[in-house]
Design an enzyme around this catalytic site. Structure first.
Site, PDB file in Angstrom:
ATOM      1  N   CYS A   2       0.845  -1.203   0.000  1.00  0.00           N
ATOM      2  CA  CYS A   2       0.000   0.000   0.000  1.00  0.00           C
ATOM      3  C   CYS A   2       0.872   1.242   0.000  1.00  0.00           C
ATOM      4  O   CYS A   2       2.041   1.216   0.337  1.00  0.00           O
ATOM      5  CB  CYS A   2      -0.882   0.022   1.251  1.00  0.00           C
ATOM      6  SG  CYS A   2      -1.930  -1.412   1.383  1.00  0.00           S
ATOM      7  N   ARG A  27       4.126   0.856  -6.596  1.00  0.00           N
ATOM      8  CA  ARG A  27       4.123  -0.112  -5.486  1.00  0.00           C
ATOM      9  C   ARG A  27       3.113  -1.231  -5.709  1.00  0.00           C
ATOM     10  O   ARG A  27       3.067  -2.205  -4.974  1.00  0.00           O
ATOM     11  CB  ARG A  27       3.829   0.624  -4.171  1.00  0.00           C
ATOM     12  CG  ARG A  27       4.833   1.693  -3.812  1.00  0.00           C
ATOM     13  CD  ARG A  27       4.287   2.674  -2.772  1.00  0.00           C
ATOM     14  NE  ARG A  27       4.118   2.083  -1.483  1.00  0.00           N
ATOM     15  CZ  ARG A  27       5.083   2.073  -0.526  1.00  0.00           C
ATOM     16  NH1 ARG A  27       6.247   2.624  -0.786  1.00  0.00           N
ATOM     17  NH2 ARG A  27       4.870   1.535   0.655  1.00  0.00           N
ATOM     18  N   TRP A  74      -3.163  -2.256  -1.632  1.00  0.00           N
ATOM     19  CA  TRP A  74      -2.845  -3.608  -2.120  1.00  0.00           C
ATOM     20  C   TRP A  74      -3.581  -4.538  -1.161  1.00  0.00           C
ATOM     21  O   TRP A  74      -3.223  -4.630   0.015  1.00  0.00           O
ATOM     22  CB  TRP A  74      -1.338  -3.845  -2.049  1.00  0.00           C
ATOM     23  CG  TRP A  74      -0.957  -5.247  -2.416  1.00  0.00           C
ATOM     24  CD1 TRP A  74      -0.983  -6.350  -1.614  1.00  0.00           C
ATOM     25  CD2 TRP A  74      -0.535  -5.723  -3.699  1.00  0.00           C
ATOM     26  NE1 TRP A  74      -0.609  -7.458  -2.298  1.00  0.00           N
ATOM     27  CE2 TRP A  74      -0.328  -7.121  -3.590  1.00  0.00           C
ATOM     28  CE3 TRP A  74      -0.318  -5.120  -4.915  1.00  0.00           C
ATOM     29  CZ2 TRP A  74       0.097  -7.901  -4.664  1.00  0.00           C
ATOM     30  CZ3 TRP A  74       0.105  -5.899  -5.983  1.00  0.00           C
ATOM     31  CH2 TRP A  74       0.299  -7.271  -5.862  1.00  0.00           C
ATOM     32  N   ASN A  98      -0.890   1.335   6.001  1.00  0.00           N
ATOM     33  CA  ASN A  98      -0.026   0.403   5.276  1.00  0.00           C
ATOM     34  C   ASN A  98       0.512  -0.576   6.311  1.00  0.00           C
ATOM     35  O   ASN A  98       1.047  -0.166   7.329  1.00  0.00           O
ATOM     36  CB  ASN A  98       1.137   1.156   4.611  1.00  0.00           C
ATOM     37  CG  ASN A  98       2.043   0.199   3.848  1.00  0.00           C
ATOM     38  OD1 ASN A  98       1.616  -0.905   3.511  1.00  0.00           O
ATOM     39  ND2 ASN A  98       3.269   0.604   3.602  1.00  0.00           N
ATOM     40  N   GLY A  99       0.314  -1.890   6.066  1.00  0.00           N
ATOM     41  CA  GLY A  99       0.867  -2.887   7.001  1.00  0.00           C
ATOM     42  C   GLY A  99      -0.181  -3.905   7.408  1.00  0.00           C
ATOM     43  O   GLY A  99      -1.198  -4.074   6.747  1.00  0.00           O
ATOM     44  N   GLU A 479      24.049 -18.869   5.670  1.00  0.00           N
ATOM     45  CA  GLU A 479      23.633 -17.652   4.959  1.00  0.00           C
ATOM     46  C   GLU A 479      24.332 -16.432   5.557  1.00  0.00           C
ATOM     47  O   GLU A 479      24.801 -15.558   4.829  1.00  0.00           O
ATOM     48  CB  GLU A 479      22.113 -17.511   5.025  1.00  0.00           C
ATOM     49  CG  GLU A 479      21.544 -16.171   4.585  1.00  0.00           C
ATOM     50  CD  GLU A 479      21.873 -15.773   3.147  1.00  0.00           C
ATOM     51  OE1 GLU A 479      22.335 -16.626   2.370  1.00  0.00           O
ATOM     52  OE2 GLU A 479      21.675 -14.587   2.828  1.00  0.00           O
ATOM     53  N   LYS A 483      26.808 -13.904   3.465  1.00  0.00           N
ATOM     54  CA  LYS A 483      26.660 -12.439   3.404  1.00  0.00           C
ATOM     55  C   LYS A 483      27.986 -11.768   3.726  1.00  0.00           C
ATOM     56  O   LYS A 483      28.443 -10.874   3.036  1.00  0.00           O
ATOM     57  CB  LYS A 483      25.592 -11.969   4.396  1.00  0.00           C
ATOM     58  CG  LYS A 483      24.180 -12.309   4.032  1.00  0.00           C
ATOM     59  CD  LYS A 483      23.582 -11.501   2.924  1.00  0.00           C
ATOM     60  CE  LYS A 483      23.685 -11.995   1.542  1.00  0.00           C
ATOM     61  NZ  LYS A 483      23.154 -13.264   1.133  1.00  0.00           N
ATOM     62  N   GLU A 486      30.747 -12.461   0.942  1.00  0.00           N
ATOM     63  CA  GLU A 486      30.555 -11.950  -0.429  1.00  0.00           C
ATOM     64  C   GLU A 486      30.611 -10.425  -0.491  1.00  0.00           C
ATOM     65  O   GLU A 486      30.878  -9.867  -1.553  1.00  0.00           O
ATOM     66  CB  GLU A 486      29.265 -12.467  -1.048  1.00  0.00           C
ATOM     67  CG  GLU A 486      27.975 -11.985  -0.459  1.00  0.00           C
ATOM     68  CD  GLU A 486      26.768 -12.523  -1.251  1.00  0.00           C
ATOM     69  OE1 GLU A 486      26.864 -12.709  -2.474  1.00  0.00           O
ATOM     70  OE2 GLU A 486      25.729 -12.755  -0.626  1.00  0.00           O
ATOM     71  N   HIS A 502      34.472 -32.287  15.479  1.00  0.00           N
ATOM     72  CA  HIS A 502      34.967 -33.215  14.445  1.00  0.00           C
ATOM     73  C   HIS A 502      35.976 -32.547  13.521  1.00  0.00           C
ATOM     74  O   HIS A 502      36.097 -32.921  12.360  1.00  0.00           O
ATOM     75  CB  HIS A 502      33.775 -33.764  13.653  1.00  0.00           C
ATOM     76  CG  HIS A 502      32.814 -34.523  14.498  1.00  0.00           C
ATOM     77  ND1 HIS A 502      33.062 -35.777  14.988  1.00  0.00           N
ATOM     78  CD2 HIS A 502      31.613 -34.163  15.012  1.00  0.00           C
ATOM     79  CE1 HIS A 502      32.055 -36.181  15.743  1.00  0.00           C
ATOM     80  NE2 HIS A 502      31.162 -35.216  15.761  1.00  0.00           N
ATOM     81  N   LYS A 604      24.705 -10.424 -10.116  1.00  0.00           N
ATOM     82  CA  LYS A 604      23.409 -10.596  -9.448  1.00  0.00           C
ATOM     83  C   LYS A 604      22.738 -11.888  -9.915  1.00  0.00           C
ATOM     84  O   LYS A 604      22.091 -12.559  -9.158  1.00  0.00           O
ATOM     85  CB  LYS A 604      22.491  -9.397  -9.740  1.00  0.00           C
ATOM     86  CG  LYS A 604      21.151  -9.440  -9.027  1.00  0.00           C
ATOM     87  CD  LYS A 604      21.328  -9.469  -7.514  1.00  0.00           C
ATOM     88  CE  LYS A 604      20.024  -9.660  -6.793  1.00  0.00           C
ATOM     89  NZ  LYS A 604      20.217  -9.937  -5.347  1.00  0.00           N
TER      90      LYS A 604
HETATM   91  C1  AGP Z   1      23.316 -14.366  -2.507  1.00  0.00           C
HETATM   92  O1  AGP Z   1      23.616 -13.248  -1.697  1.00  0.00           O
HETATM   93  C2  AGP Z   1      24.223 -14.424  -3.725  1.00  0.00           C
HETATM   94  N1  AGP Z   1      24.059 -13.263  -4.495  1.00  0.00           N
HETATM   95  C3  AGP Z   1      24.083 -15.732  -4.498  1.00  0.00           C
HETATM   96  O2  AGP Z   1      24.449 -16.786  -3.647  1.00  0.00           O
HETATM   97  C4  AGP Z   1      22.678 -16.042  -5.057  1.00  0.00           C
HETATM   98  O3  AGP Z   1      21.806 -16.407  -4.005  1.00  0.00           O
HETATM   99  C5  AGP Z   1      22.797 -17.234  -6.025  1.00  0.00           C
HETATM  100  O4  AGP Z   1      23.620 -16.831  -7.104  1.00  0.00           O
HETATM  101  C6  AGP Z   1      21.448 -17.714  -6.561  1.00  0.00           C
HETATM  102  O5  AGP Z   1      20.851 -16.698  -7.307  1.00  0.00           O
HETATM  103  P1  AGP Z   1      19.284 -16.876  -7.683  1.00  0.00           P
HETATM  104  O6  AGP Z   1      18.542 -16.869  -6.397  1.00  0.00           O
HETATM  105  O7  AGP Z   1      18.968 -15.710  -8.559  1.00  0.00           O
HETATM  106  O8  AGP Z   1      19.134 -18.188  -8.393  1.00  0.00           O
END
Ligand code: AGP
Length: 609
Positions: A2, A27, A74, A98-99, A479, A483, A486, A502, A604
């Site tokens: 929204c 939006r 929305w 909104n929410g 994960e 982060k 990368e 181990h 990306k």
């Molecule tokens: C995540 O921060 C990375 N950019 C990378 O691991 C990403 O998740 C991976 O390349 C998969 O991309 P996708 O979700 O577009 O398939």
């Protein structure tokens, strides 16, 4: 999601509010409306569908007034009909929202028992009636709004008009963004920078718990304790466009902070907010016959699959495998006939995941893709596709897309569980209620970003680290490590806490920073025993836990660094514990001066093998 716009001025406002709504169209919405106060009366015009329909109505129905609010809706609670379009009004109050109001049903039932007649199915109308009831009890406008905020629970932003204060516009922030834009002889409120940037060269973002009282030449902000506060007024660069960073330094930071909103939007596409049950778009399968689920992905999307494995196993009693696409595609494992394969991908274009999809189709598997980019190859190539509604994710490091993937995976696991009888309707409602609390819980963590910034300063010279967790907190740890590595180029590894002994325990040495992720759940004690192993070797522990976890850790809490989050459950824990790791990675990278949005060597979308 929204969109909210509001204006208090010395001139007529309705045409400017309509223009402001047009800046909110990006939006996504399905209805819209405007309300003003004029001659001691609240006037309103609303319309279902495109803004052009509202514009047409306004061409024939004048809407005079020097103060007003507007909204693009929305649909969450209630269908996208005109009766559910905002603003919602009584004879004394008008509200745009909104929410998500989590305790909407309970409040609505209380009002109905008190004799209130509803004209819509929305949670927003509930808020409108509550404010009105406080006004009728004799409270002034500000106190009525503040009292109402104490009654409602959820993640929200409100714009409010109150008839007996016709020269004041009220803005309330409680989890969803809301800002004030000041101009000559008038003040605006808006959901984002873009909606305000045509009218003001400055923006004042409200904080959660704030109520702003806005007149045409000034405004005051009061925090949750009713103390008058000064919020920072920042400049807006007119060139701000839809996908620009706005007031954020990086897209990644903007996308981390968008998560309460976009998760709420994602939820609204998969949950019937009125009934508090799932509302998944129909899929071409009889889920009661599914005997095997395979989740396939890469990177963060793979970790989302690992987290979801707990949900699928516990909610569906079906055998679940989670596969790294680049391994799976060449191993070409035998597949259980009639199995369901789910492909998770933000871009929908990852080459390895697409190849795995092709392999599964050749083996007669049912295929569903969970994607952010709707018109992607994975969408086209799979039998069915579920969008995550995270909005454009520009930062290479996935943040809001990751948590929105979890939304859809959790809903899918619940859906399969209720379809094959493994989950009861009561359990479905309980898990859906937990999903609806996530925007608020994440917003609470974002409010503690200053603590993360301090932590990042202490870790600014970090060169290597481990993230340890058990159960779902193991993929959460991986994960978090991804982060950090990368975007800051620091070597980081996510590891099962129980596996330390181990081998990796040989890495421990004095002052080596180790992140331990330990919600106070059934695995907490076991994780704490690993924490003792780490401390015994003089490594330095950063513990992510909740109040109960901190209380139970005993005196060693004085020897470790801690970051506390809300209490969680099997649904909310992965979301809530992912947030601090996103922020830690971001702020360490900031200190290291790396290219946060476009880290070296990364793309990306990895569309090549
Ligand atoms: C995540 O921060 C990375 N950019 C990378 O691991 C990403 O998740 C991976 O390349 C998969 O991309 P996708 O979700 O577009 O398939």
């Amino acid at each position: 999601m929204c969109g909210i716009i509001g204006l208090v001025s010395k001139r007529e406002v309705s045409s400017t509010l309509l223009e402001g709504l047009k800046r909110l169209e990006y939006r996504g919405y399905d209805s819209s409306g405007i309300a003003t106060i004029n001659n001691k009366k609240i006037e309103r015009v609303r319309s279902k569908g495109n803004l052009s329909f509202l514009e047409e109505k306004l061409a024939n129905i004048s809407l005079p007034g020097k103060i007003g609010i507007g909204h693009t809706r929305w649909a969450t609670h209630g269908s996208p009909e005109e009766k559910n379009a905002h603003p919602h009004i009584t004879n004394k109050v008008a509200v745009v929202h909104n929410g998500i109001i989590e305790n909407n049903n309970q409040l609505r039932n209380q009002l109905i028992e008190a004799g209130v007649k509803f004209s819509s199915d929305t949670d927003t109308e509930v808020v409108c009636h509550i404010i009105t009831s406080y006004i009728n009890s004799g409270l002034n406008a500000y106190d009525s709004i503040r009292a109402t905020m104490n009654d409602v629970k959820g993640s929200y932003a409100f714009g409010v008009l109150i008839l007996n204060e016709p020269d004041k516009l009220f803005a309330v922030r409680g989890g969803s963004p809301l800002a004030i834009g000041s101009a000559r002889n008038e003040n605006f409120i808006g959901s984002d920078t873009y909606s305000l940037s045509a009218y003001s060269d400055n923006i004042t973002y409200l904080k959660d718990g704030d109520v702003a009282v806005i007149e045409n030449d000034s405004f005051r902000v009061f925090d949750y304790s009713n103390s008058s506060v000064k919020r920072e007024k920042q400049s807006i660069i007119e060139s701000v466009s839809l996908s620009e960073k706005g007031i954020f330094k990086h897209f990644m930071s903007k996308e981390i902070h968008e998560q309460p909103e976009v998760i709420a939007k994602s939820l609204s596409n998969y949950i019937d907010m009125d009934k508090g049950v799932l509302n998944i778009p129909s899929l071409p399968y009889d889920f009661s016959t599914i005997t095997n689920v395979t989740l396939v992905a890469c990177g963060s999307s793979y970790y989302a699959g690992l987290i979801a494995r707990d949900w699928f196993e516990k909610f569906t009693n079906v055998k679940v495998d989670v596969e790294i696409a680049s391994e799976f595609r060449y191993r070409e494992p035998p597949m259980v006939s009639n199995g369901l394969t789910i492909f998770i991908s933000q871009s929908g274009e990852t080459a390895d995941t697409l190849a795995a999809l092709k392999h599964c189709k050749s083996r007669g598997q049912k295929t569903i893709s969970i994607v952010n980019v709707g018109d992607s190859s994975m969408c086209r190539d799979s039998d069915a596709s579920l969008k995550i509604y995270a909005g454009p994710e520009i930062g290479v490091a996935s943040t809001k897309a990751f948590t929105c993937q979890l939304v859809v995976l959790a809903c899918l696991a619940i859906k399969i569980g209720t379809s094959n009888g493994s989950l009861s309707k009561e359990q479905e409602k309980e898990y859906v209620k937990s999903l609806l609390s996530i925007p608020r819980l994440i917003s609470n963590t974002l409010d503690k970003e200053d603590e993360i910034i301090d932590l990042a300063h202490d870790l600014s010279n970090i060169t290597t680290t481990l993230y340890l967790g058990r159960g779902q907190m193991y993929p959460v740890a991986m994960e978090g490590a991804l982060k950090l590595k990368e975007i800051s180029y620091v070597h980081a590894e996510g590891y099962p806490a129980g596996e330390m002994k181990h081998g990796p325990i040989a890495l421990l040495e004095k002052d080596l920073p180790i992140f331990m992720i330990a919600p106070s759940n059934s695995l907490y004690e076991k994780t704490v025993s690993n924490l003792y192993e780490v401390i015994a070797r003089d490594a330095s522990v950063i513990l992510l836990t909740d109040n109960e976890g901190l209380h139970n850790i005993g005196l060693i809490k004085n020897k470790i660094k801690t970051f506390l989050v809300d209490e969680t459950d099997i649904i909310s824990a992965p979301f809530v514990y992912t947030l601090p790791n996103q922020l830690i990675a971001y702020h360490i990278a900031l200190l290291k001066g790396t290219d946060v949005d476009q880290p070296r060597n990364l793309a990306k979308s990895v569309t090549v093998e």
